[in-house]
Design a protein around this motif. Structure first.
Motif, PDB file in Angstrom:
ATOM      1  N   LYS A 207       0.843  -1.202   0.000  1.00 11.98           N
ATOM      2  CA  LYS A 207       0.000   0.000   0.000  1.00 11.98           C
ATOM      3  C   LYS A 207       0.878   1.253   0.000  1.00 11.98           C
ATOM      4  CE  LYS A 207      -3.837  -1.978   2.528  1.00 11.98           C
ATOM      5  NZ  LYS A 207      -3.776  -2.736   3.766  1.00 11.98           N
ATOM      6  N   PRO A 208       0.424   2.352  -0.654  1.00 11.61           N
ATOM      7  CA  PRO A 208       1.248   3.562  -0.761  1.00 11.61           C
ATOM      8  C   PRO A 208       1.761   4.079   0.587  1.00 11.61           C
ATOM      9  CG  PRO A 208      -0.712   3.769  -2.107  1.00 11.61           C
ATOM     10  CD  PRO A 208      -0.848   2.487  -1.374  1.00 11.61           C
ATOM     11  N   GLN A 209       0.953   4.005   1.638  1.00  8.46           N
ATOM     12  CA  GLN A 209       1.424   4.563   2.927  1.00  8.46           C
ATOM     13  C   GLN A 209       2.599   3.777   3.517  1.00  8.46           C
ATOM     14  OE1 GLN A 209      -1.647   3.407   2.351  1.00  8.46           O
ATOM     15  NE2 GLN A 209      -2.562   2.378   4.139  1.00  8.46           N
ATOM     16  N   LEU A 210       2.758   2.513   3.087  1.00  6.17           N
ATOM     17  CA  LEU A 210       3.861   1.700   3.627  1.00  6.17           C
ATOM     18  C   LEU A 210       5.210   2.048   2.990  1.00  6.17           C
ATOM     19  CD1 LEU A 210       2.184  -1.799   3.955  1.00  6.17           C
ATOM     20  CD2 LEU A 210       2.566  -0.098   5.731  1.00  6.17           C
ATOM     21  N   LEU A 211       5.151   2.858   1.923  1.00  9.59           N
ATOM     22  CA  LEU A 211       6.400   3.238   1.266  1.00  9.59           C
ATOM     23  C   LEU A 211       7.240   4.186   2.122  1.00  9.59           C
ATOM     24  CD1 LEU A 211       5.133   3.866  -2.391  1.00  9.59           C
ATOM     25  CD2 LEU A 211       6.308   1.848  -1.526  1.00  9.59           C
ATOM     26  N   PHE A 212       6.643   4.748   3.168  1.00  7.91           N
ATOM     27  CA  PHE A 212       7.367   5.692   4.026  1.00  7.91           C
ATOM     28  C   PHE A 212       8.051   5.005   5.208  1.00  7.91           C
ATOM     29  CE2 PHE A 212       4.140   8.243   1.927  1.00  7.91           C
ATOM     30  CZ  PHE A 212       4.812   9.409   1.624  1.00  7.91           C
ATOM     31  N   ASP A 213       7.916   3.684   5.297  1.00  6.71           N
ATOM     32  CA  ASP A 213       8.357   3.005   6.513  1.00  6.71           C
ATOM     33  C   ASP A 213       9.409   1.923   6.197  1.00  6.71           C
ATOM     34  OD1 ASP A 213       8.621   1.826   8.927  1.00  6.71           O
ATOM     35  OD2 ASP A 213       6.478   1.403   9.220  1.00  6.71           O
ATOM     36  N   PRO A 214      10.640   2.073   6.755  1.00  8.28           N
ATOM     37  CA  PRO A 214      11.668   1.057   6.486  1.00  8.28           C
ATOM     38  C   PRO A 214      11.256  -0.353   6.917  1.00  8.28           C
ATOM     39  CG  PRO A 214      12.590   2.893   7.776  1.00  8.28           C
ATOM     40  CD  PRO A 214      11.127   3.154   7.632  1.00  8.28           C
ATOM     41  N   VAL A 215      10.352  -0.424   7.907  1.00  4.55           N
ATOM     42  CA  VAL A 215       9.920  -1.741   8.403  1.00  4.55           C
ATOM     43  C   VAL A 215       9.269  -2.564   7.272  1.00  4.55           C
ATOM     44  CG1 VAL A 215       8.293  -2.855  10.001  1.00  4.55           C
ATOM     45  CG2 VAL A 215       9.706  -0.944  10.775  1.00  4.55           C
ATOM     46  N   THR A 216       8.667  -1.874   6.319  1.00  5.75           N
ATOM     47  CA  THR A 216       8.023  -2.571   5.185  1.00  5.75           C
ATOM     48  C   THR A 216       9.037  -3.495   4.507  1.00  5.75           C
ATOM     49  OG1 THR A 216       6.669  -0.624   4.836  1.00  5.75           O
ATOM     50  CG2 THR A 216       6.814  -2.162   2.989  1.00  5.75           C
ATOM     51  N   MET A 217      10.204  -2.954   4.193  1.00  9.56           N
ATOM     52  CA  MET A 217      11.210  -3.757   3.487  1.00  9.56           C
ATOM     53  C   MET A 217      11.793  -4.819   4.420  1.00  9.56           C
ATOM     54  SD  MET A 217      12.683  -4.382   0.652  1.00  9.56           S
ATOM     55  CE  MET A 217      12.849  -3.087  -0.575  1.00  9.56           C
ATOM     56  N   ASP A 218      11.952  -4.477   5.700  1.00  4.29           N
ATOM     57  CA  ASP A 218      12.493  -5.448   6.646  1.00  4.29           C
ATOM     58  C   ASP A 218      11.593  -6.693   6.686  1.00  4.29           C
ATOM     59  OD1 ASP A 218      14.476  -6.149   8.627  1.00  4.29           O
ATOM     60  OD2 ASP A 218      12.907  -5.896  10.130  1.00  4.29           O
TER      61      ASP A 218
END
Ligand code: SF4
Length: 390
Positions: free
Chosen positions: A169-180
């Protein structure tokens, strides 16, 4: 034949004289037997000139010292192509950056990101490039010898599922945890798949709890495997060790973008203790990702591209874990370069593309270096240094 083709494959057009980089610098160029035969038979001054430029122990390389290819003209074009035509160019120059692998029952068609034009297409286009399934000839000799329809289905299905997982989701692009979480999910799935294949229990990989999405969902919950360890970002010490391999010597041009970026990193971090450096690094990454969602998007595109280009190789080498470890390294190294470049210069999409193709050229086309870097990353992940597969 079933062909899995990256959408960019047919869109690619070499920038030739307009190329801001060049693929004629920094690589030994192997001259294939057929072309060498033509060269040996060529008469006149051009024949002599081509033969004089053959070097290496078996006289089957151009540009053996990896400087600038002697046939690279001032106009940016290849003089062999201009004066003699493509049949006297080594096969690798004729095909680059196209990469076709024919696995017998299916084939893949991709482009190599070491070409700046391909990196630009990947990062600058509106949509992520898709992997298209089509029916066409591979046009290449068979690569490998595996013949296992069930395993083929497992590899290709899990590849599709991994690509789907990256549609966040677009809002998750701001959070490094997404990639982790994504990288934890990738490694957890690949470790499970590796063990399952070694135990010859492949059918487990077709069940719901044996699929990539199951492991990704687990990583979004409190049950994330290996939760205490960060895969994104990797510790700064790991990245420091990675760039202290021969990595920074791969481009010896003065003011090369990648070397300047590494220099800027050293200015900032060299006098810090490991604990201080780690704190600074974590903060820099968090700020970097939070500032602009296009940065996480670039990282996700790179990861997706890696899955599109390299994952199907598991059909031949059965090495799920190798794929996951290398992917974690690539994403982190691209992050490292972007963050450090961004401290001094504006990180435009073109700058991102240049960093990406420079990284690919340095790290992905030198077997010895790739092995060393792989072993370093294994020290920071819950895996042993398995036999390195190419
Ligand atoms: S790097 Fe890519 S675009 Fe540039 S000259 Fe080589 S193939 Fe063409």
């Amino acid at each position: 034949m079933k062909v899995l083709k990256n959408e960019l494959f047919d869109e690619f057009k070499c920038l030739a004289g307009e190329c801001p980089e060049t693929c004629c610098y920094g690589w030994r160029i192997i001259v294939d037997d057929e072309t060498k035969e033509r060269i040996m038979e060529k008469d006149g001054i051009w024949g002599k000139c081509l033969r004089l430029c053959l070097s290496g122990p078996d006289k089957n390389f151009f540009n053996y010292d990896s400087g600038s290819c002697l046939f690279h003209g001032i106009s940016g074009l290849c003089n062999i192509q201009k004066k003699l035509g493509t049949e006297y160019m080594p096969e690798i120059c004729r095909k680059y950056p196209r990469e076709v692998r024919d696995y017998g029952s299916f084939a893949t068609k991709n482009l190599d990101l070491s070409c700046i034009c391909v990196s630009k297409m990947l990062l600058e286009r509106d949509e992520r490039p898709a992997l298209i399934e089509c029916d066409e000839e591979s046009g290449r000799d068979r690569h490998g010898s595996n013949d296992d329809p069930q395993f083929e289905e497992i590899v290709l299905d899990s590849q599709k599922e991994l690509i789907k997982i990256l549609q966040v989701k677009p809002q998750l692009l701001f959070d490094p945890v997404t990639m982790d979480r994504i990288l934890h999910g990738l490694l957890a799935y690949c470790q499970f798949a590796q063990e399952t294949v070694l135990e010859h229990k492949d059918m487990k990989l077709t069940k719901d709890d044996g699929r990539p999405s199951y492991f990704y969902e687990l990583c979004k919950s409190d049950d994330m495997p290996d939760a205490g360890r960060s895969y994104f970002p990797l510790p700064i010490m790991a990245l420091n060790r990675l760039i202290n391999t021969q990595f920074d010597l791969q481009d010896s041009r003065p003011f090369s973008m990648i070397n300047r970026t590494i220099e800027w990193y050293h200015h900032k971090f060299d006098l810090k203790t490991e604990i201080e450096g780690q704190k600074v690094w974590t903060r820099m990454v968090t700020d970097f990702i939070r500032e602009d969602p296009s940065r996480m998007e670039a990282l996700l595109r790179y990861l997706q591209y890696d899955i599109q280009q390299c994952y199907s190789e598991i059909y031949e080498n059965y090495s799920f874990v190798h794929f996951a470890v290398a992917a974690i390294m690539h994403v982190n190294m691209f992050l490292f370069l972007m963050v450090n470049y961004n401290r001094r210069k504006k990180l435009t999409p073109l700058a991102m593309a240049k960093l990406l193709s420079a990284y690919e050229r340095a790290a992905c086309h030198n077997l010895g270096l790739s092995k060393d870097m792989y072993a370093i990353v294994c020290d920071y992940l819950p895996v042993q240094t398995l036999e390195f597969s190419t």
